[in-house]
Design a protein around this motif. Structure first.
Motif, mmCIF file in Angstrom:
data_model
loop_
_atom_site.group_PDB
_atom_site.id
_atom_site.type_symbol
_atom_site.label_atom_id
_atom_site.label_comp_id
_atom_site.label_asym_id
_atom_site.label_seq_id
_atom_site.Cartn_x
_atom_site.Cartn_y
_atom_site.Cartn_z
ATOM 1 N N THR A 262 -21.050 14.676 0.532
ATOM 2 C CA THR A 262 -21.549 14.600 1.910
ATOM 3 C C THR A 262 -21.340 13.193 2.455
ATOM 4 O O THR A 262 -20.910 12.283 1.740
ATOM 5 N N ASP A 263 -21.688 13.030 3.733
ATOM 6 C CA ASP A 263 -21.680 11.691 4.301
ATOM 7 C C ASP A 263 -22.993 10.994 3.927
ATOM 8 O O ASP A 263 -23.825 11.554 3.217
ATOM 9 N N GLN A 264 -23.161 9.769 4.420
ATOM 10 C CA GLN A 264 -24.338 8.976 4.048
ATOM 11 C C GLN A 264 -25.516 9.270 4.968
ATOM 12 O O GLN A 264 -25.986 8.401 5.692
ATOM 13 N N ASP A 265 -26.013 10.482 4.918
ATOM 14 C CA ASP A 265 -27.141 10.886 5.748
ATOM 15 C C ASP A 265 -28.386 10.944 4.871
ATOM 16 O O ASP A 265 -28.466 11.761 3.945
ATOM 17 N N ALA A 266 -29.377 10.104 5.177
ATOM 18 C CA ALA A 266 -30.571 10.009 4.333
ATOM 19 C C ALA A 266 -31.383 11.297 4.357
ATOM 20 O O ALA A 266 -31.941 11.710 3.325
ATOM 21 N N THR A 267 -31.480 11.941 5.533
ATOM 22 C CA THR A 267 -32.261 13.173 5.617
ATOM 23 C C THR A 267 -31.596 14.303 4.835
ATOM 24 O O THR A 267 -32.269 15.128 4.209
ATOM 25 N N MET A 268 -30.259 14.333 4.854
ATOM 26 C CA MET A 268 -29.534 15.335 4.080
ATOM 27 C C MET A 268 -29.747 15.103 2.584
ATOM 28 O O MET A 268 -29.961 16.055 1.819
ATOM 29 N N HIS A 287 -16.191 8.234 4.293
ATOM 30 C CA HIS A 287 -17.233 7.786 5.217
ATOM 31 C C HIS A 287 -17.762 6.401 4.839
ATOM 32 O O HIS A 287 -18.069 5.586 5.704
ATOM 33 N N LEU A 288 -17.880 6.166 3.536
ATOM 34 C CA LEU A 288 -18.338 4.853 3.070
ATOM 35 C C LEU A 288 -17.408 3.752 3.570
ATOM 36 O O LEU A 288 -17.865 2.712 4.069
ATOM 37 N N TYR A 289 -16.117 4.013 3.470
ATOM 38 C CA TYR A 289 -15.137 3.003 3.887
ATOM 39 C C TYR A 289 -15.152 2.833 5.412
ATOM 40 O O TYR A 289 -15.027 1.723 5.923
ATOM 41 N N GLN A 290 -15.322 3.943 6.133
ATOM 42 C CA GLN A 290 -15.406 3.847 7.596
ATOM 43 C C GLN A 290 -16.621 3.031 8.022
ATOM 44 O O GLN A 290 -16.550 2.209 8.941
ATOM 45 N N TYR A 334 -17.184 -13.875 -0.934
ATOM 46 C CA TYR A 334 -17.124 -13.766 0.521
ATOM 47 C C TYR A 334 -18.463 -14.088 1.199
ATOM 48 O O TYR A 334 -18.655 -13.794 2.379
ATOM 49 N N ASP A 335 -19.369 -14.695 0.412
ATOM 50 C CA ASP A 335 -20.670 -15.141 0.933
ATOM 51 C C ASP A 335 -21.428 -13.982 1.611
ATOM 52 O O ASP A 335 -21.836 -14.072 2.769
ATOM 53 N N LEU A 336 -21.600 -12.886 0.860
ATOM 54 C CA LEU A 336 -22.233 -11.680 1.406
ATOM 55 C C LEU A 336 -23.498 -11.290 0.640
ATOM 56 O O LEU A 336 -23.953 -10.145 0.729
ATOM 57 N N LYS A 337 -24.093 -12.236 -0.069
ATOM 58 C CA LYS A 337 -25.278 -11.920 -0.872
ATOM 59 C C LYS A 337 -26.440 -11.399 -0.028
ATOM 60 O O LYS A 337 -27.243 -10.587 -0.496
ATOM 61 N N ASP A 338 -26.541 -11.856 1.181
ATOM 62 C CA ASP A 338 -27.677 -11.486 2.025
ATOM 63 C C ASP A 338 -27.339 -10.376 3.024
ATOM 64 O O ASP A 338 -28.138 -10.089 3.918
ATOM 65 N N ASN A 339 -26.169 -9.786 2.892
ATOM 66 C CA ASN A 339 -25.777 -8.734 3.825
ATOM 67 C C ASN A 339 -26.618 -7.467 3.582
ATOM 68 O O ASN A 339 -26.580 -6.891 2.484
ATOM 69 N N SER A 340 -27.366 -7.040 4.579
ATOM 70 C CA SER A 340 -28.309 -5.921 4.410
ATOM 71 C C SER A 340 -27.588 -4.601 4.147
ATOM 72 O O SER A 340 -28.055 -3.782 3.344
ATOM 73 N N TRP A 341 -26.435 -4.374 4.815
ATOM 74 C CA TRP A 341 -25.730 -3.106 4.616
ATOM 75 C C TRP A 341 -25.201 -2.992 3.188
ATOM 76 O O TRP A 341 -25.301 -1.932 2.553
ATOM 77 N N LEU A 342 -24.668 -4.079 2.655
ATOM 78 C CA LEU A 342 -24.161 -4.049 1.280
ATOM 79 C C LEU A 342 -25.303 -3.859 0.281
ATOM 80 O O LEU A 342 -25.133 -3.198 -0.753
ATOM 81 N N LYS A 343 -26.478 -4.401 0.589
ATOM 82 C CA LYS A 343 -27.640 -4.186 -0.282
ATOM 83 C C LYS A 343 -28.022 -2.712 -0.310
ATOM 84 O O LYS A 343 -28.298 -2.146 -1.377
ATOM 85 N N GLN A 344 -28.051 -2.083 0.860
ATOM 86 C CA GLN A 344 -28.388 -0.656 0.949
ATOM 87 C C GLN A 344 -27.333 0.195 0.239
ATOM 88 O O GLN A 344 -27.657 1.167 -0.448
ATOM 89 N N THR A 345 -26.089 -0.192 0.404
ATOM 90 C CA THR A 345 -25.000 0.561 -0.215
ATOM 91 C C THR A 345 -25.045 0.445 -1.738
ATOM 92 O O THR A 345 -24.847 1.435 -2.459
ATOM 93 N N PHE A 346 -25.317 -0.763 -2.231
ATOM 94 C CA PHE A 346 -25.391 -0.963 -3.684
ATOM 95 C C PHE A 346 -26.534 -0.156 -4.295
ATOM 96 O O PHE A 346 -26.431 0.342 -5.422
ATOM 97 N N LEU A 348 -27.299 2.705 -3.616
ATOM 98 C CA LEU A 348 -26.833 4.092 -3.762
ATOM 99 C C LEU A 348 -25.585 4.182 -4.651
ATOM 100 O O LEU A 348 -24.870 5.176 -4.628
ATOM 101 N N LYS A 349 -25.340 3.141 -5.442
ATOM 102 C CA LYS A 349 -24.069 3.030 -6.188
ATOM 103 C C LYS A 349 -23.794 4.221 -7.089
ATOM 104 O O LYS A 349 -22.639 4.605 -7.300
ATOM 105 N N GLU A 350 -24.861 4.853 -7.631
ATOM 106 C CA GLU A 350 -24.649 5.998 -8.526
ATOM 107 C C GLU A 350 -24.007 7.184 -7.817
ATOM 108 O O GLU A 350 -23.459 8.081 -8.456
ATOM 109 N N LYS A 351 -24.078 7.184 -6.464
ATOM 110 C CA LYS A 351 -23.538 8.317 -5.703
ATOM 111 C C LYS A 351 -22.118 8.091 -5.204
ATOM 112 O O LYS A 351 -21.496 9.020 -4.679
ATOM 113 N N TRP A 352 -21.605 6.863 -5.320
ATOM 114 C CA TRP A 352 -20.258 6.646 -4.797
ATOM 115 C C TRP A 352 -19.311 5.901 -5.755
ATOM 116 O O TRP A 352 -18.105 6.120 -5.721
#
Length: 416
Positions: A262-268, A287-290, A334-346, A348-352
């Motif tokens: 599926t796509d990254q829909d939390a309710t789904m 979808h993750l890449y988009q 790339y100095d992205l330690k504080d990036n909120s989207w990457l934190k949320q994505t990580f 969910l790492k077991e799913k992607w």
């Protein structure tokens, strides 16, 4: 006489004045309602500034209909609706600036209807404010009553033609349809053979109301995309998805897929965890890449190697430790330690991340790209301007065309 039962204040007279053209029309149309005829806005003239200076409001039976060139070949010609009626009211605003009645003819060349039936006439078909509010409320609550009847008729017709045709509907407290799921017997048979892995997402909206339309799709033994079912949802809440996944399982004799993409829909995701806890839920990498391109557009534009490093984290690592080290190195580089989207994505790492999904059978489908391709196909059949009934018909036409193309492919000789 035509005016015997009508109070004098509702009858037009030469010399009466109105502030606007609309006010004059409304007065004459109200008079027409009491008499029993429909009004048509006829000819008028404008001054050099484009303002209407005179207007004729006439009975809809005024004049005569032109001869139909197809008349000799038409089996059921339209009934005559023009009788040369002369009834009219003409207004002019040249003298005082107000629209003054300069001519009024009350007699008709035909029988008028009774006031009790006047609301059926074209110019009298109007809605009260409470009725307008009711329609808006119905539209906001679910599929309108008229559309609901049409949808039910279509689904019942399909079931009459195919006794195994399955459909499920969800109605709200006002008995308006909110969610619909349907599948024909070929879809159910295909699922029984090839339903181990299912792709699903609701990113495709192509009905007139803009509500989520989605398909459950899979892959057969010829690596062709096949459809297992379709749904039209009112919203994308957890409750709607719970209802949908239960309806899908019921149609498929309670057989649930081993893996769903599926796509990254939390309710789904929440709904899947509740109703299909044993099904492996993988996220669509496409979808993750988009989403990454949107959320990290500056990073992609600034660093050419970022895309390569991001892809490595998704696909290349065999061991979890290697994956985590590579991910942390990417954040540092790339100095992205504080990036909120990457934190949320990580989180969910077991799913992607492929390192966590190698043991799950996915018939080479690591994305819902097949859903995207099916969406591109259906765009050729369905328009945003189509109402629900036409959406159903055009979707069915697409399904039949796809099956015909599949049969033609299977007829082709195999390469040695």
């Amino acid at each position: 006489m035509i005016h015997d039962t009508i109070p004098s204040q509702f009858i037009s007279k030469v010399g009466i004045e109105f502030e606007t053209e609309d006010a004059a029309y409304n007065f004459y149309n109200d008079y027409a309602y009491r008499v029993g005829f429909s009004v048509r806005i006829s000819k008028g003239h404008k001054d050099k500034y484009g303002k209407i200076v005179n207007r004729v409001f006439c009975c809809s039976c005024e004049g005569y209909r032109g001869k139909d060139k197809r008349e000799d070949n038409v089996k059921n010609p339209r009934p005559q609706s023009r009788f040369g009626c002369l009834a009219k009211m003409k207004v002019n605003n040249r003298l005082t600036g107000k629209y003054r009645v300069t001519e009024f003819i009350a007699e008709h060349a035909h029988e008028t209807t009774t006031p009790s039936k006047s609301h059926f006439l074209r110019s009298q078909r109007k809605m009260t404010i409470p009725q307008v509010a009711e329609v808006h409320l119905a539209d906001d609550s679910g599929i309108t009553p008229k559309a609901s009847c049409g949808v039910l008729e279509y689904l019942q017709k399909m079931q009459l033609e195919d006794s195994n045709f399955f459909y499920a509907i969800l109605v709200n407290e006002d008995d308006l349809i909110t969610n619909i799921f349907w599948a024909d017997v070929k879809m159910m048979i295909d699922y029984s053979y090839f339903g181990v892995v299912v792709c699903f997402d609701t990113t495709y909206r192509k009905n007139k109301e803009g509500r989520p339309f989605a398909m459950f799709v899979g892959v057969n033994h010829h690596k062709l995309t096949i459809i297992f079912g379709a749904t039209l949802l009112y919203d994308e809440t957890t409750e709607s998805f719970i209802w949908l996944f239960n309806a899908f399982a019921k149609a498929m004799s309670e057989k649930k897929p081993k893996t769903i993409l599926t796509d990254q829909d939390a309710t789904m995701a929440k709904a899947l965890a509740l109703v299909w806890p044993e099904t492996c839920h993988r996220l669509c990498i496409w979808h993750l890449y988009q989403n990454a391109l949107k959320k990290l557009s500056i990073v992609f534009g600034k660093f050419q190697d970022f895309s390569k490093d991001f892809n490595k984290c998704i696909y290349e690592y065999e061991e979890e430790e290697e994956f985590i080290i590579a991910w942390n190195n990417m954040l540092e580089k790339y100095d992205l330690k504080d990036n909120s989207w990457l934190k949320q994505t990580f989180a969910l790492k077991e799913k992607w991340a492929l390192v966590y999904g190698r043991e799950n059978f996915c018939v080479d489908m690591t994305t819902t790209q097949r859903n995207e391709s099916m969406n591109n196909v259906i765009k050729k059949y369905v328009s945003y301007q189509h109402d629900l009934i036409r959406l159903f018909h055009h979707f069915q036409r697409m399904v039949e065309d796809r099956r015909y193309e599949e049969r033609q492919i299977l007829k082709q000789p195999k390469e040695v």
